[in-house]
Scaffold this active site. Structure first.
Site, PDB file in Angstrom:
ATOM      1  N   GLY A 166      23.990  14.478 112.065  1.00 31.02           N
ATOM      2  CA  GLY A 166      24.147  15.877 112.462  1.00 31.02           C
ATOM      3  C   GLY A 166      24.990  16.646 111.459  1.00 31.02           C
ATOM      4  O   GLY A 166      24.947  17.876 111.422  1.00 31.02           O
ATOM      5  N   ASP A 225      29.785  12.674 108.322  1.00 31.89           N
ATOM      6  CA  ASP A 225      30.477  12.942 107.065  1.00 31.89           C
ATOM      7  C   ASP A 225      30.423  14.429 106.755  1.00 31.89           C
ATOM      8  O   ASP A 225      29.723  15.181 107.436  1.00 31.89           O
ATOM      9  CB  ASP A 225      29.796  12.170 105.925  1.00 31.89           C
ATOM     10  CG  ASP A 225      28.369  12.650 105.693  1.00 31.89           C
ATOM     11  OD1 ASP A 225      27.748  13.179 106.648  1.00 31.89           O
ATOM     12  OD2 ASP A 225      27.852  12.500 104.586  1.00 31.89           O
ATOM     13  N   GLN A 257      30.157   9.825  99.366  1.00 30.26           N
ATOM     14  CA  GLN A 257      30.171  11.217  98.909  1.00 30.26           C
ATOM     15  C   GLN A 257      30.988  11.284  97.622  1.00 30.26           C
ATOM     16  O   GLN A 257      31.444  10.273  97.106  1.00 30.26           O
ATOM     17  CB  GLN A 257      30.772  12.134  99.989  1.00 30.26           C
ATOM     18  CG  GLN A 257      29.886  12.295 101.246  1.00 30.26           C
ATOM     19  CD  GLN A 257      28.657  13.179 101.018  1.00 30.26           C
ATOM     20  OE1 GLN A 257      28.454  13.746  99.925  1.00 30.26           O
ATOM     21  NE2 GLN A 257      27.807  13.277 102.045  1.00 30.26           N
ATOM     22  N   GLY A 302      24.910  13.747  99.893  1.00 30.50           N
ATOM     23  CA  GLY A 302      25.364  14.893  99.102  1.00 30.50           C
ATOM     24  C   GLY A 302      24.604  15.069  97.808  1.00 30.50           C
ATOM     25  O   GLY A 302      25.053  15.758  96.897  1.00 30.50           O
ATOM     26  N   CYS A 323      -8.985   7.699  98.628  1.00 31.60           N
ATOM     27  CA  CYS A 323      -7.860   7.624  99.576  1.00 31.60           C
ATOM     28  C   CYS A 323      -8.382   7.260 100.965  1.00 31.60           C
ATOM     29  O   CYS A 323      -9.443   7.724 101.378  1.00 31.60           O
ATOM     30  CB  CYS A 323      -7.121   8.962  99.609  1.00 31.60           C
ATOM     31  SG  CYS A 323      -5.845   9.071 100.899  1.00 31.60           S
ATOM     32  N   CYS A 363      -8.838  12.299 104.154  1.00 34.01           N
ATOM     33  CA  CYS A 363      -9.771  11.979 103.062  1.00 34.01           C
ATOM     34  C   CYS A 363     -10.990  11.204 103.543  1.00 34.01           C
ATOM     35  O   CYS A 363     -12.055  11.288 102.933  1.00 34.01           O
ATOM     36  CB  CYS A 363      -9.042  11.214 101.960  1.00 34.01           C
ATOM     37  SG  CYS A 363      -7.857  12.255 101.068  1.00 34.01           S
TER      38      CYS A 363
END
Lengths: 386, 386
Positions: free
Chosen positions: A92, A144, A195, A222, A310, A315
């Site tokens: 979050g 964090d 970080q 980060g 693919c 596809c």
């Protein structure tokens, strides 16, 4: 949890991770389902069809929207979404710092305003762990601060120290929550986050510090917040060697196919990014020949699939011309088909990466893949790969 | 084309219709894909999974958007959408009269303005046939005027006479187009359309007139445009007996499950309506217990599927609580799941109807079905069925 490196090739790791919700084969790209749904009308049944191993949901979005308490009452996120494979939830923190306007950071945590209705919310390490425990994800991320880029050395030093103290609190709280009798997933894992902004020495020192905390895995956070790709690769070059090799590593929010190829070469196991789904919703599709913009008039009568050969649900059945028509008409189906293709493309590339590491030819595979995409771009056949 | 009534029960017909794109078992509900796509991110692969027999596309929308010429160049609508089963295209008339603001009706046809960019377009019987021939649909509809409701007797008389003259031109043009060497579908069928507003005698006289023209099928048009359900049933009661019994009949743009049950009882074979897809996109879902509004708070923690025992892709995997969450979060997936369920519900009901006619218990089936839906509504368990 059991994490076993089954092959290496240079710094690249090929590992096998057992979790409460099954095995994860790494390197892996997690498919982002912000509010417990992949944007573009893609369901968990679809994810199984396109080879998704791990779904990633956003703690902040689920907390402010439907509510983690309701999801806990329902029996957790796995039951809610009908998904029995691993789920990683972020802390979050990233959304608190990027989506909310006014916010106040204190030692206890952050006070901010919901981006939905503006109501005041407080979130600190304990709150983030409680929410993620309510969701019952397989892997929880530590709370964090994702510091703004650029930031001064002083700001980053203070921020990183606080992030370390928050990590200790996260670990204590998670241990407590996992021991409670009515916890949704008592085997919930915790990944810590490195970080340090773009300061190599702070990054390395922080990596050393958190490595001693014996967490279930380690993320590099980060990054992909505005710095150049070269800066990101340099930071990985110096930071990853300071994280435990016998634990999974996760490069958060990254990235393009090229970024992933480079990240794997630097020892990264886990990736996640909104690019394939967001680009898909805008008709930008990934192929081994670079990225196509399906709005381009050149596809008006093109009966070929997005990528010849693919095996994705788009596809297998539909042409570039038809998908272009759908996108231009604003039909949701166009977005859905492009998102399915892009996620399949990423998931398939991760499978190729795993095989290349096992065979010991990862660098060759990486150079070929990059060259192929780059050549097409240079020849002007496709747009530049981003 | 071969149309064979294999069972009757009262006025209800159970028929078998062979077309260039396979057999249609009637009574049938056609699934509406306006611009060659079912709204709600539903693909032709999905249609096969939910038991769709006939897809309906809108001539006007395809003409003003991607263009019927481009679709012809691509090889026709079947190839464009990757759908090998029957397609019915409307004539464009309904949209010309309902979507375009300023329009001028002359004997030759109608001049109007595109609702996309306002450019001037002329469409008459020959133009409509040419566009539908370019699309290569299985069944083309005649170009008619769907008169406004209410209209004066004089207006309707003039309009119906012109619609008859237009129908003759449609027939001539279709015959010519089907004989050309490079026509996409040389076996394209033509259905004529009965009009007459709410004037029973005009309806019956018009039905007699067009019945003599030996068309491939006959539609009752200009209904479900604001008149009451009772009025619509009365018009069907007097009009359908004046249409050939050995040809398919089609009640255009109708309707609710109750409307369809009543239409079948009056001898209708074909139906189409945007209700299941439009309601689905708004979280309104059909069940044998009436219609549910999934936005309702009562479903917040409801772990049951939309309809217990339903075999649709939504009910097989997801709960009311999860779909409610998706709808509230504005996630496309919520709409997709509701649309899939609703179309499946309609398609499944048509299967039940066919079996009931074969068994000779259609009236009993109809009364039970209506009572079931009505009882639930009266008990306040569900919303009223619309």
């Amino acid at each position: 949890m059991k994490y076993e490196v089954i092959a290496t090739d240079g710094k690249a790791k090929r590992a096998h991770m057992e979790t409460a919700h099954g095995v994860i084969e790494t390197p892996v790209f997690m498919n982002v389902g912000t509010v417990a749904a992949i944007k573009g009308a893609v369901s968990t049944d679809d994810l199984k069809e396109i080879g998704t191993q791990v779904e990633l949901s956003n703690t902040y979005h689920l907390h402010v929207r439907t509510g983690d308490k309701l999801i806990r009452e329902f029996g957790g996120l796995h039951k809610f979404m009908n998904w029995d494979r691993p789920i990683l939830t972020d802390s979050g923190g990233f959304q608190v710092f990027s989506l909310s306007g006014l916010r106040k950071i204190k030692e206890e945590g952050v006070t901010f305003h919901s981006h939905i209705d503006g109501h005041k919310i407080f979130m600190g390490p304990e709150e983030s762990m409680q929410i993620q425990s309510n969701l019952g994800s397989t892997i929880a991320m530590a709370f964090d601060e994702c510091a703004p880029n650029p930031s001064t050395r002083e700001y980053i030093e203070n921020s990183v120290d606080r992030t370390t103290r928050w990590l200790e609190r996260c670990k204590t709280e998670m241990k407590k929550l996992n021991s409670l009798p009515d916890t949704v997933n008592k085997e919930q894992l915790l990944f810590g986050i490195n970080q340090g902004g773009t300061f190599d020495d702070i990054r390395m020192k922080h990596a050393d510090t958190i490595s001693k905390m014996d967490l279930d895995g380690y993320a590099v956070g980060g990054l992909a917040v505005g710095e150049s790709h070269e800066e990101m690769y340099r930071i990985l070059d110096c930071t990853v060697p300071h994280l435990p090799k016998d634990k999974p590593t996760y490069l958060m929010g990254v990235g393009t196919p090229a970024n992933i190829l480079e990240g794997v070469a630097r020892g990264i196991d886990f990736f996640d990014c909104v690019y394939p789904s967001r680009n898909g919703r805008h008709g930008h599709v990934y192929t081994d020949e670079g990225k196509r913009n399906l709005f381009n008039k050149r596809y008006e009568l093109d009966s070929k699939p997005i990528e010849v050969g693919c095996g994705c649900p788009a596809c297998r059945s539909y042409s570039r011309a038809y998908i272009r028509h759908l996108l231009k008409a604003g039909e949701m189906l166009g977005m859905r088909l492009c998102v399915l293709h892009n996620l399949y493309f990423y998931n398939k590339m991760m499978g190729e990466i795993r095989i290349a590491i096992e065979k010991g030819c990862y660098m060759e595979y990486k150079e070929n893949k990059l060259a192929l995409m780059q050549t097409a771009s240079n020849e002007g056949k496709q747009e530049v790969l981003t």
